[in-house]
Design a protein around this motif. Structure first.
Motif, PDB file in Angstrom:
ATOM      1  N   ASP A  50       4.224 -40.285  -2.995  1.00 46.34           N
ATOM      2  CA  ASP A  50       4.430 -39.635  -1.265  1.00 46.34           C
ATOM      3  C   ASP A  50       5.419 -39.088  -1.018  1.00 46.34           C
ATOM      4  O   ASP A  50       6.143 -38.535  -2.668  1.00 46.34           O
ATOM      5  N   ALA A  51       6.221 -38.456  -0.606  1.00 41.26           N
ATOM      6  CA  ALA A  51       6.667 -37.086  -0.086  1.00 41.26           C
ATOM      7  C   ALA A  51       7.799 -37.125  -0.677  1.00 41.26           C
ATOM      8  O   ALA A  51       8.845 -36.378  -1.203  1.00 41.26           O
ATOM      9  N   ARG A  94      11.252 -31.808  -8.682  1.00 45.37           N
ATOM     10  CA  ARG A  94       9.669 -32.262  -6.809  1.00 45.37           C
ATOM     11  C   ARG A  94      10.178 -31.579  -5.359  1.00 45.37           C
ATOM     12  O   ARG A  94       9.144 -31.206  -4.049  1.00 45.37           O
ATOM     13  N   ALA A  95      11.222 -31.428  -5.035  1.00 49.11           N
ATOM     14  CA  ALA A  95      11.870 -30.614  -3.266  1.00 49.11           C
ATOM     15  C   ALA A  95      10.946 -30.081  -3.486  1.00 49.11           C
ATOM     16  O   ALA A  95      10.580 -29.512  -3.014  1.00 49.11           O
ATOM     17  N   GLY A  96      11.079 -28.536  -4.362  1.00 50.27           N
ATOM     18  CA  GLY A  96      11.097 -27.135  -4.788  1.00 50.27           C
ATOM     19  C   GLY A  96       9.244 -27.636  -4.926  1.00 50.27           C
ATOM     20  O   GLY A  96       8.283 -26.490  -3.992  1.00 50.27           O
ATOM     21  N   TYR A  97       8.120 -28.501  -5.458  1.00 54.28           N
ATOM     22  CA  TYR A  97       6.805 -28.166  -5.901  1.00 54.28           C
ATOM     23  C   TYR A  97       6.649 -28.580  -3.879  1.00 54.28           C
ATOM     24  O   TYR A  97       5.404 -28.423  -3.837  1.00 54.28           O
ATOM     25  N   ALA A  98       7.259 -29.851  -3.080  1.00 57.35           N
ATOM     26  CA  ALA A  98       7.042 -30.558  -1.843  1.00 57.35           C
ATOM     27  C   ALA A  98       6.310 -29.178  -0.988  1.00 57.35           C
ATOM     28  O   ALA A  98       5.775 -28.729  -0.198  1.00 57.35           O
ATOM     29  N   GLN A  99       8.086 -27.832  -0.919  1.00 55.77           N
ATOM     30  CA  GLN A  99       7.584 -26.748  -0.545  1.00 55.77           C
ATOM     31  C   GLN A  99       6.656 -25.923  -0.238  1.00 55.77           C
ATOM     32  O   GLN A  99       5.884 -25.642   0.655  1.00 55.77           O
TER      33      GLN A  99
END
Lengths: 392, 126
Positions: A50-51, A94-99
């Motif tokens: 998940d996110a 992962r945080a960057g990818y979520a953006q």
């Protein structure tokens, strides 16, 4: 939108062939079963997170690849599958990818490592696929264990390097062969012309002497060709390593060289412990000692009354050392490096070698992972160091 | 005419000497196995009017033919000798390097024959 299944922002469709109606719960169950079966049948580990990076779903193969019981992974952060030293970095990625999520391969151009349940690491390829469902944004990761491929590639790389090395050596050999074997052959042509002149002019006094020179040169050239073959093969052949009794091996070489020794009048001294053993390729070791000793015998000095050659060998902390010294003509200081090159000779002594022996010694020694050097030019002192292998 | 044969190989010196003796029967021939020993006599002999031919091997251990030519040039700006370079190497690089020395008249692939010397005599109108 298809209820409960959703579709990705990219090209991801779980099973585009199935059409559903909102109330058809039987069909929906059937579809979910198909979905699970397909997921489990996939040859890769497939995980959905998940996110926040928590694993919400994984297929059966995930267990095979990572060694975690399947149920144990659900709810865990995805970083449990990632080596500690890159986990923090992965969280940031992962945080960057979520953006800006997009379907892509992870870590292109880098060697990615994953971590098994037992902590061991292995190389992987990871494809990422963002999906949006009713209950939020998710990422599906498809992970392939590429251990076998990486190992195969490594083997290919090693073999390729070895082939390149052999090609380089053989090319250098071909070049020097055509260049330097031509020398004695042109001399033979010259001698033959001189004989013809003598016979034509009816003055055969010198012919026998010239014919003898011709024969000697031809014999030496034939010998060179034979030893060049040995050099060519030294690059290619590998012999099994065996325990070699050093003193015995050198004694055998001396027996072979006795005729040469007798002609030279060189006295041989040996300093080798009777029980000294070395794990090595026996034929190469024999060739190394034979060439060094023969070298010492051939290049004796015409002057000193007592001519000697000294052979010593001993095992040291991490290496085996063989030293061959002689009080022969010596080798000038400036030839210390070039003396090991093919067809190099230190001095113009007729009949004393053509410059192959030391080149061969160096090839053998390097093949065995050791080194050879001229430690002193007078008395000529050659030192061979070979690595000590297990078993000693 | 004087001729010096500089070659580490005794057999090659013999072949060259025989060819010279056959083609220039009145020439004085000296042989040197070690090029460094030839330096002084060559410099000295070059001062006289008598033609001086030098047959020089290139591939010698320690002091090569090129080393000798360098040393000779250090001693005399333009050596009054005629050098024929003799070698078993057909390498163009050697040929080019040899012709860069002013005193080098020609480059001959071994073995030296009477024909080579006859051609030389013709080209010099000896």
């Amino acid at each position: 939108m298809r209820p409960g299944l959703g579709h990705g922002r990219g090209e991801f469709h779980a099973y585009p062939g199935v059409r559903l109606s909102k109330d058809d719960s039987t069909a929906r169950e059937l579809e979910q079963a198909r979905f699970r079966t397909a997921l489990d049948a996939a040859p890769n580990a497939i995980l959905m997170a998940d996110a926040e990076g928590a694993i919400v779903l994984c297929n059966r193969h995930t267990q095979t690849v990572f060694g975690h019981p399947r149920n144990a992974l659900v709810g865990q952060p995805i970083e449990v599958l990632i080596p500690d030293h890159v986990a923090e970095q992965h969280r940031k990625h992962r945080a960057g990818y979520a953006q800006a999520p997009s379907p892509r391969a992870m870590g292109v151009g880098r060697e990615l490592l994953a971590r098994r349940a037992d902590g061991s690491l292995f190389p992987v390829e990871v494809a990422l696929q963002p999906v949006t469902m009713d209950d939020g944004d998710f990422v599906i990761a498809s992970v392939v264990d590429i251990t076998a491929r990486v190992e195969a590639q490594r083997t290919i790389d090693i073999q390729r390097d070895e082939l390149q090395r052999q090609t380089r050596e053989l090319r250098a050999l071909a070049r020097s062969t055509s260049h330097d074997l031509k020398g004695p052959l042109t001399t033979i042509v010259g001698l033959a012309s001189t004989m013809i002149d003598d016979l034509e002019s009816g003055d055969p006094r010198e012919v026998v002497r010239i014919a003898e020179w011709t024969r000697t040169l031809a014999e030496r050239t034939a010998d060179s060709v034979e030893r060049l073959r040995e050099i060519a093969e030294s690059s290619l052949d590998t012999h099994p390593e065996t325990e070699v009794a050093v003193a015995e091996a050198i004694e055998e070489v001396l027996v072979d060289l006795e005729a040469v020794r007798e002609r030279s009048g060189v006295e041989i001294r040996i300093e080798i412990a009777a029980d000294l053993r070395l794990r090595t390729e026996h034929p190469r070791f024999t060739s190394i000692t034979r060439n060094l000793i023969e070298n010492a015998l051939l290049h004796h000095d015409a002057q000193p009354k007592v001519r000697w050659a000294e052979i010593s060998a001993a095992a040291r902390a991490t290496s085996f050392r063989l030293t061959v010294r002689d009080n022969g003509v010596g080798i000038p200081e400036d030839r210390r490096e070039t003396i090991f090159e093919l067809f190099e000779r230190a001095r113009a002594t007729e009949g004393a070698g053509v410059g192959i022996g030391l080149a061969l010694v160096r090839r053998h020694v390097e093949h065995l992972g050791g080194s050879v050097r001229l430690e002193a030019g007078h008395p000529t002192t050659f030192v061979v160091e070979l690595p000590l292998r297990g078993g000693e | 005419m004087k001729v010096a044969v500089i070659d580490d190989s005794e057999v090659d010196r013999y072949i060259a000497t025989r060819a010279v003796r056959a083609e220039f029967p009145r020439a004085t021939i000296v042989e040197y196995a070690d090029p460094t020993e030839a330096l002084d006599p060559v410099v000295e002999a070059g001062k006289h009017d008598e033609p001086f031919l030098l047959l020089l091997d290139l591939n010698m251990p320690r002091v090569s033919g090129f080393d000798f030519l360098d040393q000779l040039r250090d001693r005399v700006a333009s050596p009054p000798v005629l050098v024929l370079v003799l070698t078993s190497s057909a390498a163009q690089a050697d040929r080019d390097a040899a012709t860069r020395y002013g005193c080098v008249h020609g480059y001959i692939e071994k073995p030296l024959t009477r024909t080579h010397l006859r051609d030389l005599a013709t080209s010099l109108a000896l």
